[in-house]
Design a protein around this motif. Structure first.
Motif, PDB file in Angstrom:
ATOM      1  N   ARG A   1       0.820  -1.217   0.000  1.00 51.39           N
ATOM      2  CA  ARG A   1       0.000   0.000   0.000  1.00 51.39           C
ATOM      3  C   ARG A   1       0.854   1.267   0.000  1.00 51.39           C
ATOM      4  O   ARG A   1       0.450   2.311   0.494  1.00 51.39           O
ATOM      5  CB  ARG A   1      -0.926  -0.022   1.221  1.00 51.39           C
TER       6      ARG A   1
ATOM      7  N   ARG B   1       1.738   7.122   0.117  1.00 48.82           N
ATOM      8  CA  ARG B   1       2.315   8.315  -0.511  1.00 48.82           C
ATOM      9  C   ARG B   1       1.243   9.366  -0.770  1.00 48.82           C
ATOM     10  O   ARG B   1       1.443  10.561  -0.521  1.00 48.82           O
ATOM     11  CB  ARG B   1       2.992   7.920  -1.827  1.00 48.82           C
ATOM     12  N   THR B   2       0.061   8.900  -1.239  1.00 48.64           N
ATOM     13  CA  THR B   2      -1.035   9.832  -1.499  1.00 48.64           C
ATOM     14  C   THR B   2      -1.502  10.499  -0.215  1.00 48.64           C
ATOM     15  O   THR B   2      -1.769  11.713  -0.184  1.00 48.64           O
ATOM     16  CB  THR B   2      -2.208   9.091  -2.161  1.00 48.64           C
ATOM     17  N   MET B   3      -1.604   9.715   0.854  1.00 48.87           N
ATOM     18  CA  MET B   3      -2.032  10.267   2.141  1.00 48.87           C
ATOM     19  C   MET B   3      -1.032  11.307   2.642  1.00 48.87           C
ATOM     20  O   MET B   3      -1.416  12.340   3.201  1.00 48.87           O
ATOM     21  CB  MET B   3      -2.192   9.139   3.162  1.00 48.87           C
ATOM     22  N   LYS B   4       0.249  11.041   2.443  1.00 48.65           N
ATOM     23  CA  LYS B   4       1.262  12.022   2.846  1.00 48.65           C
ATOM     24  C   LYS B   4       1.128  13.309   2.035  1.00 48.65           C
ATOM     25  O   LYS B   4       1.302  14.418   2.570  1.00 48.65           O
ATOM     26  CB  LYS B   4       2.664  11.429   2.680  1.00 48.65           C
ATOM     27  N   LEU B   5       0.812  13.178   0.745  1.00 48.13           N
ATOM     28  CA  LEU B   5       0.692  14.346  -0.121  1.00 48.13           C
ATOM     29  C   LEU B   5      -0.457  15.249   0.294  1.00 48.13           C
ATOM     30  O   LEU B   5      -0.396  16.472   0.120  1.00 48.13           O
ATOM     31  CB  LEU B   5       0.524  13.908  -1.578  1.00 48.13           C
ATOM     32  N   VAL B   6      -1.528  14.660   0.821  1.00 49.77           N
ATOM     33  CA  VAL B   6      -2.686  15.464   1.234  1.00 49.77           C
ATOM     34  C   VAL B   6      -2.567  15.931   2.681  1.00 49.77           C
ATOM     35  O   VAL B   6      -3.514  16.487   3.240  1.00 49.77           O
ATOM     36  CB  VAL B   6      -4.000  14.693   1.028  1.00 49.77           C
TER      37      VAL B   6
ATOM     38  N   MET C   1       1.693   3.203  -2.440  1.00 46.16           N
ATOM     39  CA  MET C   1       1.143   4.302  -3.230  1.00 46.16           C
ATOM     40  C   MET C   1       0.045   5.020  -2.461  1.00 46.16           C
ATOM     41  O   MET C   1      -0.070   6.247  -2.512  1.00 46.16           O
ATOM     42  CB  MET C   1       0.602   3.768  -4.562  1.00 46.16           C
ATOM     43  N   LEU C   2      -0.777   4.251  -1.724  1.00 50.18           N
ATOM     44  CA  LEU C   2      -1.816   4.861  -0.900  1.00 50.18           C
ATOM     45  C   LEU C   2      -1.196   5.708   0.208  1.00 50.18           C
ATOM     46  O   LEU C   2      -1.669   6.819   0.499  1.00 50.18           O
ATOM     47  CB  LEU C   2      -2.715   3.778  -0.310  1.00 50.18           C
TER      48      LEU C   2
ATOM     49  N   LEU D   1       7.887  10.890  -1.131  1.00 53.40           N
ATOM     50  CA  LEU D   1       6.829  11.703  -1.765  1.00 53.40           C
ATOM     51  C   LEU D   1       7.133  11.989  -3.240  1.00 53.40           C
ATOM     52  O   LEU D   1       6.267  12.517  -3.944  1.00 53.40           O
ATOM     53  CB  LEU D   1       6.683  13.033  -1.014  1.00 53.40           C
TER      54      LEU D   1
END
Length: 299
Positions: A198, A203-208, A200-201, A298
């Motif tokens: 997970r 990484r996305t959560m960190k980006l937001v 990629m998920l 990230l």
């Protein structure tokens, strides 16, 4: 909201990687069973060692042939007042002669009169007083008392029991630590694989803007669930295996010592195993999560 999300994602992660989670649970359960068996057998070994120590720590105090009844009684009273003394038994001339005849059988008939055997006190010491050094100090002190002729005890047997207990405890502790380490690695690797799947998920959560602590919580719940499941399975298996062991030991003619579960009930051992599973699951997942979430880039 955060709590419900954490629980939901933790359970979802457990369901997503069913094979990996099941493998981790089974492996951790096996490790917990081994730990439980080592602990229980070690506890039984300590009980047996204590019995052997008590038997080996018997000191025989021979009285003077011309000691009066009053002097002999005073020796008994002084012995009972010594710290560490568990039991004191008086052996008269007649009883000593009877013990001599039982021990030597027909060869005892070579002596026309076994009354040459002196009266004595048989003393058993317990706890720290049953150690070789304490026994030696006790024997030296008692040997100087009035009406005491000699003091005898089997120092070699006491030292052998102490030596074997130390060896057994050291080996058992080393094996138990290895099993615990293996269990931690198994759970940690499972959580690490779940994080990698997970990434990629994450990484996305960190980006937001999600914090590492927020991302970690579902994985911690996943590890705790694995530990709980493994603890329950291990507790049931241990209950059955150790129960069979107790029945076998109790059915043996030579084993009449007290053999039971610690505390007299299997519930304590099972509950301890479940708690240990929870702790190991939490520790392993916590270490794995802290290390590998930081590695999710990230970019």
């Amino acid at each position: 909201m955060a709590l419900s999300y954490t629980l939901r994602e933790g359970l979802a992660g457990f369901r997503r990687a069913k094979l990996a989670a099941a493998t981790s649970v089974v492996a951790l359960a096996i490790a917990l069973v081994l730990i439980g068996l080592f602990v229980l057998l070690g506890w039984q070994g300590q009980q047996v060692a204590e019995l052997l120590r008590q038997r080996a720590s018997e000191v025989e105090i021979f009285l003077d042939d011309d000691a009066t009844a009053e002097a002999s009684a005073r020796v008994g009273d002084r012995l009972r007042s010594v710290a560490g003394v568990d039991s004191v038994r008086y052996v008269s001339h007649e009883e000593a002669a009877e013990i001599f005849r039982e021990a030597f059988g027909e060869e005892a008939d070579l002596y026309d009169d076994a009354q040459f055997l002196p009266a004595s006190y048989r003393v058993r010491l317990g706890g720290d007083a049953a150690s070789p050094d304490s026994l030696e100090a006790f024997a030296e002190v008692v040997a100087g008392w009035t009406a005491v002729d000699d003091v005898a005890y089997d120092r070699a047997s006491v030292e052998a029991v102490e030596r074997n207990v130390r060896t057994f405890s050291s080996v058992g502790l080393a094996v138990a630590l290895l099993v615990v380490l293996a269990a931690l690695l198994l759970v940690g690797n499972t959580v690490r694989l779940s994080i990698y799947a997970r990434r990629m998920l994450i990484r996305t959560m960190k980006l937001v803007g999600a914090t590492n602590a927020f991302i970690r919580r579902p994985f911690l719940i996943e590890g705790v669930i694995q530990g709980l499941a493994a603890g329950v399975v291990a507790g049931i298996v241990l209950w059955g295996l150790y129960g069979l062991f107790l029945r076998f030991i109790r059915s043996a003619d030579a084993s009449r010592a007290v053999v039971d579960w610690p505390g007299g009930t299997p519930l304590l051992a099972v509950a301890a195993l479940i708690v240990l599973g929870l702790v190991l699951g939490f520790i392993a997942s916590s270490v794995a999560v802290r290390r590998f979430i930081r590695q999710v880039s990230l970019s």
